[in-house]
Design a protein around this motif. Structure first.
Motif: not given
Length: 86
Positions: A45-46, A52-56, A70-71
């Motif tokens: 959060r910025t 949100i990223r899911v590390n699949d 994350f950008g």
């Protein structure tokens, strides 16, 4: 930039014309049973922006995508970084 090839259509090139910004890379490190944190959910959060990223563990053509990116645009800090481990 990304090149997209589909079955019954022409190849398309999408060019990223956004001005470069800041980014955050997160490398998850776990124990022997899950050393790369596959299945983990990472939230950054910025300000008012929440990502949100899911590390699949895989991306196009089955490649591993590590670390998680994350950008951040013009933000200089991340207010909250949360990892939910599987």
């Amino acid at each position: 930039d990304i090149l997209v090839a589909t079955w019954n259509d022409r190849v398309k090139l999408f060019e990223n014309r956004v001005a470069p910004g800041r980014s955050l890379s997160v490398r998850l490190t776990g124990n022997a049973s899950n050393p790369h944190g596959f299945g983990a959910v990472v939230r950054a959060r910025t300000g008012d922006w929440n990502q949100i990223r899911v590390n699949d563990g895989v991306d196009i053509f089955g490649q591993s995508v590590l670390p998680i990116h994350f950008g951040l645009g013009s933000a200089t800090t991340v207010d909250t970084l949360e990892v939910t481990w599987p």
